[in-house]
Every structure is written in structure tokens, then in C-alpha cells.
Design a protein around this motif. Structure first.
Motif, PDB file in Angstrom:
ATOM      1  N   THR A  34      19.998 -71.092  10.489  1.00 51.10           N
ATOM      2  CA  THR A  34      20.755 -71.197   9.236  1.00 51.10           C
ATOM      3  C   THR A  34      19.822 -71.535   8.076  1.00 51.10           C
ATOM      4  O   THR A  34      19.934 -70.970   6.983  1.00 51.10           O
ATOM      5  N   ASP A  37      25.722 -65.290   8.961  1.00 56.10           N
ATOM      6  CA  ASP A  37      25.413 -66.463   9.781  1.00 56.10           C
ATOM      7  C   ASP A  37      26.524 -66.679  10.803  1.00 56.10           C
ATOM      8  O   ASP A  37      27.608 -67.147  10.454  1.00 56.10           O
ATOM      9  N   GLU A  38      26.251 -66.355  12.038  1.00 55.48           N
ATOM     10  CA  GLU A  38      27.230 -66.465  13.128  1.00 55.48           C
ATOM     11  C   GLU A  38      28.599 -65.941  12.718  1.00 55.48           C
ATOM     12  O   GLU A  38      29.599 -66.667  12.780  1.00 55.48           O
TER      13      GLU A  38
HETATM   14 MG    MG Z   1      23.388 -72.493  12.202  1.00 54.79          MG
END
Ligand code: MG
Ligand code: ADP
Lengths: 251, 405
Positions: free
Chosen positions: A50, A172-173
Motif C-alpha cells: 500500500t 489496492d486489493e
Molecule cells: Mg495494504
């Protein structure tokens, strides 16, 4: 011949947090994303994915190193220029809290356009509706996003990330909060946009099946790039570009 | 619609209960301000109207005659008591020249020559001390609206006519068409017919004043074409003191403004205005704090969304404006609510009690200027109150808020 161009490139990137208790989160990252790539960023929780994505997205500033967006060094730029650059060149999909709850699906998609141009115009809604159709949500355009399921919300977020037609989307994910089926649907959407429009995607995930759908998998461990491998996807042989750096696994 | 306004309005709409409550709060605050201002302005206006309904803004008289003691050559100290000479009606030297000088003085709207002096009014066995006011009804009317104050008969002063007040008429038992004898010093005077009866809104004046023609009064007080006072109306009621000063400088005569004559009233009005201003300042402060706290809470609640807006390309300036606009919109809409509340309250109050003559006991002065000022103040206060929350929103770091939610 390689006819791709360098979209985003980081050089010797480090990031440390804290002043008294210093945490070295990124310990020297070199990475390049080229146009048209569909790239997965994997690694254990806490490995700095991240953090890296936020730096690449110009949301945060590195401790040292350089971030080049389409060849331009962004490190000396002020916040306003970085915001402008981000608006034009980068799309985002976040894991949680992806959307603005006070707005409808269509409004969420067109807000980046609206904020860039200042005034609402009919073509903006047209563009939003086209994108919503492409993510299969034509019939939900005027729903408040809070009335949509998690998978539908994430598809709206994908549509939003593409509304400015950026060459690169950072995710992000994006499937981290979804059940397997919904997650797969979102991923297939990204892949299809990648194939049809040539939009490059950098997708953070720790889902093996997600990584399998991508052309390239960058694996991070403890703030470093641990491996950078290409799946045998056709048209993806590269002739010694700096982007291909294979590291030996740390033991 | 501009992007920032679009987002600001949507956030306010989304804040439902919060938005309604703060709008109600601003409404009550602005309502109180409007009600208070309307009431105080109305009361003050009616007090001033009442005061100026019977007297000129500036009264010009000959300078006071005081005997002076000539200094002695040996400069010895002399103890002496200086006494005023016996009172008699004195006239202004070359009053026509002074009057035209006054008419050319900036700020002067109208000038009327009058004669004022003491006399006795007698009818049958009754007699009472009065003040004779000799006026030229046409010029005097631009100073005081006498015809408007008439309750019976006409304001016709030609020949031996004397218009009296309601109290005097009652006291002497005289009606329209009746006769009274007026006696001034030196056995001057005569029998006058009463063509009309006035009510100047003051029991004292209704009892004391008698209007006769200018010429009649000149004869009565042996002025031989002279006048004892020049009464002046200026263009601004509250500039009367300055006007009186200018007149003193230009003419060397004694000029007294209504403000000097009614010092107590003015002090009362001032302190009333001051306490009203104090109350308003505190109400505005409370409204500002209310708006600021609602927006501060909203910024915290929205921090994640602000981060997302910034990440998707919204400029810092736009984020600031989104919150400033929310403050301005709250102020503007709240002040409209306040106008409704204040107006209702004021009208209710005005109709609550009435004087015997039908006019409201609490006259209220609601006007567009008051409304416009309230909207402007509330809008400005809304904007100012939003500054801190807006700056906080603008400073929010997208990476941090997205990561931490
Ligand atoms: Mg993360
Ligand atoms: N603002 C911060 N202050 C201190 N440490 C942080 C901060 N943000 C992230 N970290 C730390 O950096 C490390 C990497 O975090 P992150 O990039 O979120 O990893 P990942 O996304 O791979 O799980 C973690 O150990 C985390 O605690």
C-alpha cells in the motif's frame, strides 16, 4: 520490437515513517510499469504494498528516490501540480470505502470529470453511463451507492477509475473485501479493459488466482522487490528492459 | 452547476438532521436579531417622530444678553453677581437676511420664522398661562406637520384666530368656533376665535401652546416685524447637532438642536441601541459557533471521502470551497428561516397591544434593509465560521485518511 512506453517508474525508492521510532517500510524499490501492462503486486501483509502504491499514485512523498510519471520526475513538484498530474494520468481503485456515499453511481463516476472541468455538462453523464454499461450496471446508474452490493460498488469504482481515460490504474486489493465470485468479476472487468483499451493496471493482491490472471507478478517482501516474473502470456517477451528484474529469494 | 456547489449542497442534504437542526438554530438566532431590531428601531423611530412632531430639529435664537463688567484700569479684583436682565421677547436682527443665509447652508431643508412669547388665556372665570406661537402656517408646515395634528376644525390663522390644544380647550371649555381672550405683557392682546384644535401627542404642549398668525404675535409682543426664532429642518435627523454648530458659526446666533434639547431621550436611545448591539453580537457569536461545530463534525465524518476526492483529482482549493460554501449556504438559508421567524414574532408583538388611538403600543419597523442586512451578516458569519473546518479539510492528507479510513 517493444512499442510500449514507460508510464511509471520508481528509482531507489525508500520510505520511512516516524521520527523517534523509525520504521523503514520501503528499502529501495526499482520498478517500472509500461503501457498496456496488467501487473499484480503481491506480498505478505505489512510488506509495504500500500505504501508503494500511494507513492506511485503521488498521494504521498517518498523519503528518498525518484518517481517518474511518463518520464517526468514528480519528486520536485508541489502538491497542486501533483494533483493535476494524478487527475490526468492515474485512476484509483481502493479496497475499502471506495465511493462517495452521498452520490449516485453515475455521479460517483463523473465526479472526477466534474472536478476537473468545474461545471456539469451533459457529455459527462453520457460518458459515465457508457462506463457503467461496460461494467454491467446500466440499470443501477441512479442508485445511491449505499444501495448497491459490495461487488457492484467495486465495479462502480472501476468505472470511476477509468472515466478520465488514464493510461494506468492503481488498484489496492480491489477484491480483498469481496466474495470469490464478485472478486473474480471485478478482476475480469479490469482485464477486459486492459485488453480492449490498453489501459495498464497495477493490482495489489494476495490472492493467487488474481495473480494468475495477470501478465506479470511483482512480489514484495519486507520493503523490497523479491521477485518480478512474467507469466507466459503471448506478446509479453521483453528484450532486457529495466522493468524485468529477477531477484533471488532472500533466505 | 459548479462542482463545489454541487458537492456542498449534496453534503448538506445528506446531513439531514444535522442540517435541519443548525438551520433551525441559525433561524432562531437571526429571528431574534430581526425581532429585536424591528422592535427597537420601531420604538425609537416613534419616540423620535413624537419628539420631532412638535419641535424643529434646530431652533435659532438671538444670542443671550448678559451684562458684562468692564475691566477696571487698576485691575483690582471686583466681586460681583451677574444677573440676567428681565425676560422680554427679543427679535433676531435682520432676520430676513439670516433666513436666506440659513437656506443656503448645506444640510438645511427648510426654515420658518416664528415668534414665541408668554401670555394668559382667559375664558369667563378660567385663566391659564400659555405660550403663544406665532407662525406663518405655510412655511411652518415644512417644519412641523400641524395640519396632520389637527383633531377638529381648520388651521386657519388669518385675523384674530387662535388654534389651541386639546387640553387647553378642555380646561377652558372652548370648542371650535368659540372665543378666548389672550393677554400679553403691556396689556396687549384681544379676543380670538378658535378655528381648530390640535393634538401634538404631549399633554403639556396640548395645554400650553396656542398658535396664532405671525403678524398677530408680532403685534402682541411688540416686535414690529421682527421674529424671535427661526426654526430649521435639516436633511438628516441625527446630524442636527452638527447642523446647529454650522449655523452658530455662520450667524453668530444661538442655535440649539433637538438633540441638545432632549439629552435624556438621546442618552436613553443610545444605551438602548448599545444593549441591542451587544445582544446581537452574542447571538451572532453563538450562531457562528454552531455553524463551525456542525462543519467541524462534518469534516471529521467526511475525512475518508475528502481523501477520495483528493485522490481522484480534486484540488485543495476546491475542497476548501466545498466547506466554505456549506457555511455560506447554511447562513443564507438559515437567515431566510430567521426572517420568517423574526417577522412573525414582530407582527405578533405589534398586534398584541394597541394605544387608544389604534396605533400599536410596540411599533415595529420591518424593512428590506433590515432583511438584507440579516442575510448579509448570516452569510458572512457562515463563511467565516466555515474557515477553520474548511482549512482542516484542505490539509487532510489523502494517503493517511484512505489508509486509516
Ligand atoms: Mg495494504
Ligand atoms: N503512517 C504510518 N506510520 C507508521 N508506520 C506505517 C504507516 N503506514 C504504514 N506503516 C507501516 O508500514 C508497513 C507497511 O504497511 P503497508 O504498506 O500498508 O503494507 P501492506 O499494504 O503490504 O500490508 C506496516 O508495518 C505498517 O505498519
Amino acid at each position: 520490437m517493444d512499442d510500449t512506453i514507460s508510464l511509471l517508474r520508481v528509482e531507489a525508492l525508500t520510505k520511512t515513517y516516524g521520527e523517534r521510532v523509525v520504521t523503514h517500510v520501503l528499502k529501495g524499490i526499482d520498478l517500472e510499469i509500461r503501457s498496456g501492462e496488467l501487473c499484480a503486486l503481491t506480498g505478505p501483509s505489512g510488506s509495504g504494498k500500500t505504501t508503494l502504491l500511494n507513492l506511485m499514485g503521488l498521494l504521498d512523498r517518498p523519503t528518498s528516490g525518484r518517481i517518474l510519471l511518463r518520464g517526468q520526475d514528480t519528486t520536485p513538484l508541489d502538491d497542486a501540480s501533483r494533483t493535476r498530474l494524478r487527475a490526468r494520468s492515474l485512476g484509483f481503485v481502493f479496497q475499502f470505502h471506495h465511493l462517495l456515499t452521498a452520490f449516485t453511481a453515475a455521479e460517483n463516476v463523473l465526479l472526477p470529470l466534474l472536478s476537473l472541468h468545474g461545471n456539469k455538462e451533459p457529455w459527462m453523464r453520457e460518458r459515465a453511463l457508457t462506463l457503467l454499461a461496460e461494467v454491467g450496471l446500466s440499470d443501477r446508474a441512479d442508485y445511491r451507492v449505499t444501495d448497491l452490493s459490495g461487488g457492484q460498488q467495486q465495479r462502480v469504482a472501476v468505472a470511476r477509475s477509468l472515466v478520465m481515460d488514464p493510461p494506468l490504474v492503481l488498484a489496492d486489493e480491489p477484491t480483498g473485501n469481496l466474495d470469490t465470485q464478485a472478486g473474480e468479476q471485478v478482476l475480469r472487468l479490469m482485464r477486459s479493459f486492459n485488453e480492449r483499451r490498453g489501459t495498464a493496471f497495477l493490482i495489489v493482491t494476495h490472492d493467487e488466482s488474481v495473480a494468475d490472471l495477470c501478465h506479470r507478478v511483482v512480489h514484495m517482501v519486507d520493503g523490497r522487490v523479491d521477485s518480478d516474473t512474467r507469466n507466459g502470456v503471448e506478446g509479453w517477451e521483453q528484450d532486457g528492459g529495466t522493468s524485468v528484474q529477477t531477484h533471488e529469494p532472500l533466505s | 452547476m459548479p462542482f463545489e456547489l454541487f458537492v456542498a449542497l449534496r453534503y448538506l442534504r445528506e446531513g439531514r438532521l444535522q442540517t435541519w437542526l443548525i438551520l433551525a438554530g441559525i433561524g432562531v438566532g437571526v429571528g431574534v436579531i430581526i425581532f429585536l431590531s424591528a422592535l427597537i428601531n420601531g420604538l425609537q423611530q416613534s419616540l423620535i417622530d413624537r419628539t420631532l412632531g412638535s419641535q424643529a430639529q434646530v431652533v435659532v435664537r438671538p444670542p443671550e444678553e448678559m451684562p458684562r463688567i468692564l475691566p477696571r484700569a487698576d485691575s483690582a479684583l471686583v466681586s460681583s453677581v451677574v444677573q440676567r436682565p428681565p425676560q422680554r421677547v427679543r427679535s433676531i436682527v435682520e432676520w430676513q437676511r439670516v433666513m436666506s443665509l440659513l437656506r443656503r447652508t448645506p444640510g438645511v431643508v427648510a426654515v420658518a420664522p416664528t415668534v414665541a412669547g408668554p401670555a394668559m388665556a382667559v375664558r369667563g372665570p378660567g385663566s391659564t398661562a400659555v405660550t403663544i406661537r406665532g407662525v406663518d402656517i405655510d412655511s411652518y408646515e415644512s417644519i412641523v406637520d400641524l395640519r396632520g395634528r389637527l383633531v377638529a376644525g381648520t388651521f386657519d390663522l388669518a385675523g384674530f384666530k387662535a388654534v389651541v390644544g386639546t387640553e387647553l380647550a378642555r380646561e377652558l371649555g372652548v370648542g371650535v368656533g368659540g372665543r378666548i381672550r389672550i393677554q400679553a405683557a403691556g396689556d396687549r392682546g384681544g379676543v380670538y376665535t378658535v378655528p381648530g384644535i390640535f393634538d401634538l401627542g404631549s399633554k403639556d404642549l396640548n395645554q400650553r401652546w396656542i398658535f396664532v398668525s405671525l403678524r398677530g404675535a408680532q403685534t402682541m409682543f411688540d416686535l414690529d416685524g421682527g421674529v424671535s426664532t427661526l426654526e430649521v429642518k435639516g436633511d438628516q435627523v441625527f446630524q442636527a447637532e452638527e447642523l446647529a454648530g454650522r449655523i452658530r458659526d455662520r450667524t453668530g446666533l444661538d442655535a440649539e438642536s433637538w438633540m441638545a434639547r432632549n439629552g435624556d431621550l438621546l442618552v436613553g436611545l443610545r444605551s438602548q441601541s448599545q444593549s441591542s448591539v451587544m445582544i446581537q453580537v452574542f447571538v451572532i457569536l453563538a450562531v457562528a459557533l454552531g455553524i463551525a461545530s456542525v462543519l467541524a463534525v462534518s469534516v471529521v465524518q467526511k475525512s475518508r471521502e475528502i481523501g477520495i476526492l483528493k485522490a481522484t483529482g480534486t484540488r485543495t482549493g476546491s475542497v476548501t470551497r466545498i466547506f466554505l460554501l456549506q457555511g455560506a449556504v447554511l447562513g443564507a438559508v438559515g437567515s431566510l428561516v430567521g426572517i420568517a421567524i423574526g417577522t412573525t414574532l414582530a407582527l405578533f408583538f405589534a398586534n398584541l397591544a394597541r394605544n387608544p388611538d389604534g396605533s400599536p403600543t410596540f411599533p415595529v419597523d420591518l424593512n428590506l434593509w433590515l432583511f438584507g442586512r440579516s442575510v448579509a451578516v448570516a452569510l458572512t458569519v457562515g463563511l467565516l465560521a466555515a474557515i477553520l473546518p474548511a482549512r482542516r479539510a484542505a490539509r487532510m492528507d489523502p494517503a493517511t485518511v484512505i489508509r486509516n479510513g
